[in-house]
Write a protein that holds these residues in place. Structure first.
Motif, mmCIF file in Angstrom:
data_model
loop_
_atom_site.group_PDB
_atom_site.id
_atom_site.type_symbol
_atom_site.label_atom_id
_atom_site.label_comp_id
_atom_site.label_asym_id
_atom_site.label_seq_id
_atom_site.Cartn_x
_atom_site.Cartn_y
_atom_site.Cartn_z
ATOM 1 N N GLU A 4 0.820 -1.199 0.000
ATOM 2 C CA GLU A 4 0.000 0.000 0.000
ATOM 3 C C GLU A 4 0.862 1.260 0.000
ATOM 4 O O GLU A 4 1.825 1.368 0.753
ATOM 5 C CB GLU A 4 -0.938 0.004 1.208
ATOM 6 C CG GLU A 4 -1.967 1.115 1.178
ATOM 7 C CD GLU A 4 -3.023 0.991 2.263
ATOM 8 O OE1 GLU A 4 -3.625 2.015 2.602
ATOM 9 O OE2 GLU A 4 -3.247 -0.140 2.754
ATOM 10 N N ILE A 5 0.516 2.198 -0.866
ATOM 11 C CA ILE A 5 1.211 3.472 -0.958
ATOM 12 C C ILE A 5 0.179 4.587 -0.899
ATOM 13 O O ILE A 5 -1.031 4.343 -1.003
ATOM 14 C CB ILE A 5 2.051 3.589 -2.251
ATOM 15 C CG1 ILE A 5 1.166 3.356 -3.491
ATOM 16 C CG2 ILE A 5 3.220 2.619 -2.231
ATOM 17 C CD1 ILE A 5 1.891 3.505 -4.820
ATOM 18 N N SER A 6 0.623 5.821 -0.742
ATOM 19 C CA SER A 6 -0.313 6.938 -0.683
ATOM 20 C C SER A 6 -0.920 7.196 -2.056
ATOM 21 O O SER A 6 -0.328 6.860 -3.094
ATOM 22 C CB SER A 6 0.397 8.203 -0.191
ATOM 23 O OG SER A 6 1.300 8.684 -1.174
ATOM 24 N N LYS A 7 -2.089 7.795 -2.062
ATOM 25 C CA LYS A 7 -2.745 8.128 -3.323
ATOM 26 C C LYS A 7 -1.890 9.106 -4.119
ATOM 27 O O LYS A 7 -1.771 8.987 -5.345
ATOM 28 C CB LYS A 7 -4.130 8.726 -3.063
ATOM 29 C CG LYS A 7 -4.906 9.044 -4.332
ATOM 30 C CD LYS A 7 -6.325 9.486 -4.027
ATOM 31 C CE LYS A 7 -7.087 9.794 -5.312
ATOM 32 N NZ LYS A 7 -8.504 10.170 -5.066
ATOM 33 N N GLU A 8 -1.260 10.049 -3.433
ATOM 34 C CA GLU A 8 -0.427 11.029 -4.131
ATOM 35 C C GLU A 8 0.761 10.357 -4.818
ATOM 36 O O GLU A 8 1.084 10.678 -5.969
ATOM 37 C CB GLU A 8 0.070 12.100 -3.160
ATOM 38 C CG GLU A 8 0.867 13.194 -3.836
ATOM 39 C CD GLU A 8 1.163 14.367 -2.934
ATOM 40 O OE1 GLU A 8 1.973 15.225 -3.319
ATOM 41 O OE2 GLU A 8 0.585 14.444 -1.831
ATOM 42 N N THR A 9 1.396 9.407 -4.128
ATOM 43 C CA THR A 9 2.517 8.674 -4.728
ATOM 44 C C THR A 9 2.051 7.889 -5.940
ATOM 45 O O THR A 9 2.710 7.865 -6.985
ATOM 46 C CB THR A 9 3.146 7.722 -3.698
ATOM 47 O OG1 THR A 9 3.660 8.490 -2.597
ATOM 48 C CG2 THR A 9 4.279 6.918 -4.313
ATOM 49 N N PHE A 10 0.907 7.244 -5.819
ATOM 50 C CA PHE A 10 0.331 6.449 -6.904
ATOM 51 C C PHE A 10 0.090 7.325 -8.133
ATOM 52 O O PHE A 10 0.482 6.977 -9.251
ATOM 53 C CB PHE A 10 -0.981 5.822 -6.418
ATOM 54 C CG PHE A 10 -1.626 4.866 -7.379
ATOM 55 C CD1 PHE A 10 -1.320 3.514 -7.344
ATOM 56 C CD2 PHE A 10 -2.569 5.311 -8.296
ATOM 57 C CE1 PHE A 10 -1.931 2.617 -8.224
ATOM 58 C CE2 PHE A 10 -3.192 4.433 -9.169
ATOM 59 C CZ PHE A 10 -2.865 3.080 -9.134
ATOM 60 N N LEU A 11 -0.557 8.470 -7.937
ATOM 61 C CA LEU A 11 -0.870 9.360 -9.046
ATOM 62 C C LEU A 11 0.397 9.959 -9.657
ATOM 63 O O LEU A 11 0.474 10.161 -10.872
ATOM 64 C CB LEU A 11 -1.810 10.471 -8.582
ATOM 65 C CG LEU A 11 -3.203 10.014 -8.132
ATOM 66 C CD1 LEU A 11 -4.011 11.200 -7.615
ATOM 67 C CD2 LEU A 11 -3.951 9.311 -9.253
ATOM 68 N N ASN A 12 1.382 10.213 -8.820
ATOM 69 C CA ASN A 12 2.649 10.738 -9.321
ATOM 70 C C ASN A 12 3.346 9.717 -10.218
ATOM 71 O O ASN A 12 3.953 10.073 -11.239
ATOM 72 C CB ASN A 12 3.555 11.125 -8.150
ATOM 73 C CG ASN A 12 4.754 11.931 -8.604
ATOM 74 O OD1 ASN A 12 4.628 12.993 -9.196
ATOM 75 N ND2 ASN A 12 5.942 11.419 -8.336
ATOM 76 N N GLU A 13 3.248 8.443 -9.854
ATOM 77 C CA GLU A 13 3.842 7.382 -10.678
ATOM 78 C C GLU A 13 3.143 7.296 -12.037
ATOM 79 O O GLU A 13 3.785 7.080 -13.074
ATOM 80 C CB GLU A 13 3.738 6.035 -9.957
ATOM 81 C CG GLU A 13 4.592 5.904 -8.701
ATOM 82 C CD GLU A 13 6.072 5.687 -9.023
ATOM 83 O OE1 GLU A 13 6.499 5.922 -10.164
ATOM 84 O OE2 GLU A 13 6.801 5.283 -8.102
ATOM 85 N N LEU A 14 1.820 7.471 -12.035
ATOM 86 C CA LEU A 14 1.087 7.446 -13.300
ATOM 87 C C LEU A 14 1.448 8.644 -14.171
ATOM 88 O O LEU A 14 1.513 8.537 -15.393
ATOM 89 C CB LEU A 14 -0.425 7.443 -13.039
ATOM 90 C CG LEU A 14 -1.017 6.207 -12.358
ATOM 91 C CD1 LEU A 14 -2.515 6.369 -12.215
ATOM 92 C CD2 LEU A 14 -0.687 4.930 -13.112
ATOM 93 N N THR A 15 1.688 9.771 -13.530
ATOM 94 C CA THR A 15 2.005 11.001 -14.259
ATOM 95 C C THR A 15 3.385 10.953 -14.895
ATOM 96 O O THR A 15 3.585 11.366 -16.041
ATOM 97 C CB THR A 15 1.922 12.214 -13.321
ATOM 98 O OG1 THR A 15 0.612 12.277 -12.740
ATOM 99 C CG2 THR A 15 2.207 13.513 -14.060
ATOM 100 N N ASN A 16 4.348 10.430 -14.140
ATOM 101 C CA ASN A 16 5.753 10.533 -14.565
ATOM 102 C C ASN A 16 6.429 9.205 -14.907
ATOM 103 O O ASN A 16 7.565 9.203 -15.384
ATOM 104 C CB ASN A 16 6.567 11.229 -13.463
ATOM 105 C CG ASN A 16 6.029 12.617 -13.153
ATOM 106 O OD1 ASN A 16 5.961 13.466 -14.011
ATOM 107 N ND2 ASN A 16 5.623 12.828 -11.900
ATOM 108 N N GLY A 17 5.745 8.102 -14.638
ATOM 109 C CA GLY A 17 6.399 6.811 -14.819
ATOM 110 C C GLY A 17 5.896 6.028 -16.007
ATOM 111 O O GLY A 17 5.238 6.551 -16.913
#
Length: 260
Positions: free
Chosen positions: A63-76
């Motif tokens: 489990e990770i934070s929602k912000e980390t998850f969305l950041n990965e989708l944005t930049n990864g």
């Protein structure tokens, strides 16, 4: 002593297994869904609601934070896939993008991740001060609506997805008609004459405020329509949402929280 240690170990194993049993396998094959952009786009539009509350998981199902998850989708180089679960909670997990997949898939994911991250960061912040008049000449402002839940729809006449959801949002207004603590307001880009002619053919049950293009583009920094805001009774942004489906769920939760 040894028996106590055994019981503790058994309890920990049970706890871990219970947590793992909350969700299961991906609801679609992460590799197969990337074979065709149209299939991915259809799946994403119907099953990936990044504005909703969800449990975010990394590649290892941690489990990770929602912000980390969305950041990965944005930049990864990741795609989000929903996992099957035994409860009503949404579980989204990151999977690697297949290097051979259509490049449009990565571009689309990066964009929806960017939009969702920007919206998420607005949650909990004050909605910008405003004071406008709707098409009927009624004043609409932060002060007048203080202490109420406010649902705001941002749209314009030539936005097909905005108009397509009119019947749904009108039903939502009807559903909450007895809740005097919930107000429905819409901000539209178009001028009063255009709106009155259009709404005569396509009625909208929200209060409609005309000529809001500059306010929406510059003050709210919107680049996608429709966009829905839910403001709580303290005037803070509770949710920023891209479609009716997400709005319906979020308003049900907010109205329940604030009904007392």
């Amino acid at each position: 002593m040894q028996k106590s240690i055994s019981l503790i170990i058994a309890f920990l194993i049970f706890t871990i297994c219970s947590a793992q049993n909350k969700f299961g396998n991906p609801e679609v094959d992460p590799i197969q869904i990337q074979k065709n952009f149209s299939e991915w786009s259809l799946y994403q539009s119907k099953n990936i609601m990044l504005s909703r509350d969800f449990v975010a998981l990394d590649l290892l199902s941690k489990e990770i934070s929602k912000e980390t998850f969305l950041n990965e989708l944005t930049n990864g180089n990741f795609i989000p896939i929903r996992l099957k679960s035994d409860d009503s909670i949404y579980y989204y997990k990151l999977f690697k993008i297949d290097p051979n997949s259509d490049s449009s898939i990565k571009a689309t994911i990066n964009q929806i991740g960017f939009d969702a991250l920007k919206n998420y960061k607005m949650e909990g912040t004050p909605f910008p001060k405003f004071s406008f008049k709707d098409l009927n000449g009624n004043e609409v402002s932060n002060e007048i609506m203080k202490g109420k839940i406010i649902v705001i729809k941002c749209w314009y006449i030539h936005c097909t997805p905005c108009i397509r959801e009119f019947p749904q949002v009108n039903r939502l207004v009807e559903e909450y008609k007895d809740r005097k603590d919930i107000l429905f307001v819409s901000l539209a880009e178009d001028n009063p004459e255009q709106l009155k002619a259009f709404l005569a053919r396509k009625p909208l049950s929200y209060a409609v405020i005309p000529e809001m293009k500059i306010y929406m583009n510059e003050t709210l920094d919107l680049n996608a329509f429709p966009t829905h805001f839910i403001l709580n009774k303290e005037g803070l942004i509770a949710k920023v949402l891209p479609n009716f489906e997400s709005l319906e769920v979020a308003l049900a939760k907010e109205s329940e929280l604030k009904s007392n």
